[in-house]
Motif scaffolding. Structure first.
Motif, PDB file in Angstrom:
ATOM      1  N   THR A 174      -4.372   9.875   4.695  1.00  9.77           N
ATOM      2  CA  THR A 174      -4.608   8.594   4.019  1.00  9.77           C
ATOM      3  C   THR A 174      -3.781   7.497   4.678  1.00  9.77           C
ATOM      4  O   THR A 174      -4.261   6.373   4.895  1.00  9.77           O
ATOM      5  N   GLN A 175      -2.529   7.803   5.019  1.00  6.47           N
ATOM      6  CA  GLN A 175      -1.661   6.830   5.681  1.00  6.47           C
ATOM      7  C   GLN A 175      -2.201   6.466   7.057  1.00  6.47           C
ATOM      8  O   GLN A 175      -2.154   5.302   7.472  1.00  6.47           O
ATOM      9  N   THR A 176      -2.731   7.460   7.780  1.00  6.80           N
ATOM     10  CA  THR A 176      -3.297   7.194   9.105  1.00  6.80           C
ATOM     11  C   THR A 176      -4.491   6.242   9.017  1.00  6.80           C
ATOM     12  O   THR A 176      -4.599   5.286   9.794  1.00  6.80           O
ATOM     13  N   LEU A 226      -0.907  -0.442   5.609  1.00  4.72           N
ATOM     14  CA  LEU A 226      -0.089   0.673   6.070  1.00  4.72           C
ATOM     15  C   LEU A 226       1.306   0.611   5.455  1.00  4.72           C
ATOM     16  O   LEU A 226       1.836   1.616   4.966  1.00  4.72           O
ATOM     17  N   PHE A 265       1.062   1.450   1.615  1.00  5.00           N
ATOM     18  CA  PHE A 265       0.895   2.877   1.333  1.00  5.00           C
ATOM     19  C   PHE A 265       2.145   3.658   1.727  1.00  5.00           C
ATOM     20  O   PHE A 265       2.529   4.612   1.047  1.00  5.00           O
ATOM     21  N   SER A 266       2.792   3.258   2.824  1.00  5.52           N
ATOM     22  CA  SER A 266       4.003   3.954   3.272  1.00  5.52           C
ATOM     23  C   SER A 266       5.100   3.855   2.218  1.00  5.52           C
ATOM     24  O   SER A 266       5.783   4.841   1.920  1.00  5.52           O
ATOM     25  N   ASN A 303       3.939   5.917  -0.863  1.00  2.00           N
ATOM     26  CA  ASN A 303       3.952   7.351  -0.578  1.00  2.00           C
ATOM     27  C   ASN A 303       5.368   7.869  -0.355  1.00  2.00           C
ATOM     28  O   ASN A 303       5.718   8.978  -0.775  1.00  2.00           O
ATOM     29  N   SER A 304       6.211   7.071   0.309  1.00  2.00           N
ATOM     30  CA  SER A 304       7.568   7.509   0.635  1.00  2.00           C
ATOM     31  C   SER A 304       8.548   7.268  -0.509  1.00  2.00           C
ATOM     32  O   SER A 304       9.387   8.125  -0.801  1.00  2.00           O
ATOM     33  N   ASP A 323       6.441   0.054   9.451  1.00  2.00           N
ATOM     34  CA  ASP A 323       5.277   0.733  10.017  1.00  2.00           C
ATOM     35  C   ASP A 323       5.695   1.771  11.061  1.00  2.00           C
ATOM     36  O   ASP A 323       5.223   2.919  11.046  1.00  2.00           O
ATOM     37  N   SER A 350       7.608   4.626   9.415  1.00  2.00           N
ATOM     38  CA  SER A 350       6.735   5.445   8.573  1.00  2.00           C
ATOM     39  C   SER A 350       5.869   6.373   9.423  1.00  2.00           C
ATOM     40  O   SER A 350       5.569   7.500   9.018  1.00  2.00           O
ATOM     41  N   ASN A 396       6.080  10.252   9.214  1.00  2.00           N
ATOM     42  CA  ASN A 396       4.813  10.947   9.011  1.00  2.00           C
ATOM     43  C   ASN A 396       4.740  12.179   9.914  1.00  2.00           C
ATOM     44  O   ASN A 396       4.452  13.299   9.460  1.00  2.00           O
TER      45      ASN A 396
END
Length: 497
Positions: free
Chosen positions: A70-72, A82, A85-86, A89-90, A305, A308, A312
């Motif tokens: 999803t992050q990609t 990006l 979401f990073s 998510n993080s 970015d 992350s 990732n």
């Protein structure tokens, strides 16, 4: 280690459990007196370890890849998407995941040792207790998701990133409760070595997730909203599929149905879960803090970015080591529960050797493809260049962070969570974080400085874990495991109870 890490007193006599055959060994391995003995036992233990580790690595990589994919795709939607979401998510999901996995590791200790001792009927009870605790914990953590935007603004994140990440957090609340359901199920199945079903379900979920993420996020143009829908569905698909497997009767005595006994001794279970959560949360949040600190640098969007993307990739590699983590936890807990201290000790030696070799191989692969891999994760040339500059640090992390989770798995299998929690706090937050902030901001080294400082904290923690494993009295740990099983199964005859 003359372990004082468990408050449960020792039994005055040592009894080998009648059902020791559950671990696959009738007796403990003989003392190793030479190189030939070492290699014979190394091959035997390697087969047992990789029988568990292979499917578990595949499972953890697949599950981690859900968010990573999803992050990609978010990186190809836009730089703000990006970054948003990073951060979600993080920071937000990472915080929740750390709590959930951490509290679930108490179940890993108890289920593994009970299985090794043949106390099969307790596994289902332990899982249900963990569900109760984790769902209540999820209700509390839900406020973190609801108020994500003001919290991110409060800690200094930029307004565009905070608002976008806060909106994403609201969409991801269903994932929070999927975490609470999934990880007790995973520990329940791992303790019985029923891991192939987890691998198959995770693999199917990953294939479906990749296709529908591409369809919803890029093809249909739904962006992060599409990613949230697919990510929530993927996690709940795994939960439901695993529960169907358990309810079908494939786990024998380990699952005899829902029971009111799950509500017994809840407070003691909460305390054990809390100690486990502290141990693993401080590790999970350490990398969350790395991304968070990058948000305070100049040109924060590019810094977040680039970092992350590195975390990732590191996360994918750590999933490999977490497969070894889970495997060694099962091996150590099963063998201690069965009264096999020498086998448990030798399992630790084998897993550390494999973790080091795997980490080195992954680092070599990364260096070979250092010019190609940044473009996979971002379209921006500026972000790609920033990632390339961080590659040497990332390669070093791949080696160190492959060994450290394997050693943490030893701690979980032996039940040392409380003591390791203090070590993690000291190494990471009293030493590593301040050093990273000094190097990153005071010395003006930027992202590299933050990362070098925090990586030094991880190295110190790893060295301490190696020393602890070397000094451990494994015969004493086997006795403590027997006592722990009696305590949590409600049996009488535990000294000091």
């Amino acid at each position: 280690m003359d372990s004082n890490t468990d408050a449960v007193p020792l039994l005055t006599t040592k009894t080998i459990p009648k059902n020791a055959h559950f671990t696959g060994d009738v007796e403990d391995i003989p003392p190793i007196t030479g190189i030939n003995d070492f290699f014979v036992q190394f091959m035997i233990e390697s087969k047992k370890l990789w029988f568990l580790a292979g499917p578990l690595i595949f499972t953890t990589v697949c599950q981690y890849s859900l968010g990573a994919i999803t992050q990609t795709f978010a990186g190809h939607v836009g730089t703000l998407d990006l970054a948003a979401f990073s951060i979600e998510n993080s920071v937000i999901a990472g915080f929740a995941l750390g709590i959930t996995v951490g509290m679930g590791s108490a179940l890993e200790t108890l289920c593994g040792q009970a299985y090794g001792a043949g106390q099969m009927e307790m596994l289902g009870i332990y899982m249900q207790r963990s569900w109760i605790i984790l769902f209540v914990t999820g209700l509390i953590m839900m406020f973190l998701y609801i108020f994500a935007t003001p919290l991110l603004l409060l800690i200094g994140q930029t307004e565009p990133i905070s608002h976008a990440a806060g909106k994403m957090a609201l969409w991801m609340i269903p994932q929070l409760f999927a975490y609470a359901a999934n990880y007790p199920i995973a520990k329940f199945l791992q303790a019985q070595s029923k891991i192939m079903v987890m691998s198959v379900i995770s693999g199917v979920a990953l294939v479906l997730h990749t296709f529908f993420s591409w369809l919803f996020m890029l093809k249909l143009g739904w962006g992060l909203w599409g990613g949230a829908i697919v990510l929530n569905f993927s996690w709940w698909f795994m939960v439901v599929a695993q529960m169907v497997y358990i309810l079908s009767g494939t786990c024998g005595q380990a699952w005899s149905g829902f029971s009111m006994a799950a509500f017994n001794n809840l407070w003691s279970f909460v305390k054990l879960s809390f100690a486990s959560a502290i141990m693993l949360c401080v590790e999970t949040w350490y990398f969350m803090a790395l991304v968070l600190f990058a948000g305070y640098l100049k040109n924060a969007e590019i810094a977040v970015d680039a970092l992350s993307i590195c975390t990732n990739i590191l996360g994918w590699a750590i999933m490999v080591s977490l497969g070894l983590n889970a495997a060694i936890s099962v091996r150590v807990s099963n063998e201690l529960g069965a009264g096999h201290p020498r086998t448990a000790k030798f399992s630790v030696v084998v897993v550390v050797l494999f973790a080091f070799v795997v980490g080195v191989l992954l680092a070599i692969i990364l260096v070979i493809f250092r010019h190609q891999y940044p473009a996979i994760f971002a379209s921006s040339l500026e972000v790609q260049q920033a990632v390339y500059a961080l590659t040497p640090l990332l390669a070093a992390c791949l080696v160190i962070n492959n060994i450290q989770p394997a050693l943490s798995g030893v701690a979980i299998g032996a039940g040392w969570q409380a003591a390791i929690a203090y070590i993690n706090i000291a190494c990471y937050y009293i030493f590593g974080v301040p050093l990273g902030l000094i190097m990153g901001f005071a010395l003006n080294w930027g992202v590299k400085g933050i990362w070098v400082g925090m990586l030094t904290g991880t190295m110190v923690q790893t060295i301490i874990l190696v020393a602890i494993c070397y000094r451990t009295n494994w015969e004493k740990e086997a006795s403590m495991a027997e006592n722990r099983i009696k305590k949590w199964s409600g049996q009488k005859g535990v000294v000091g109870e």
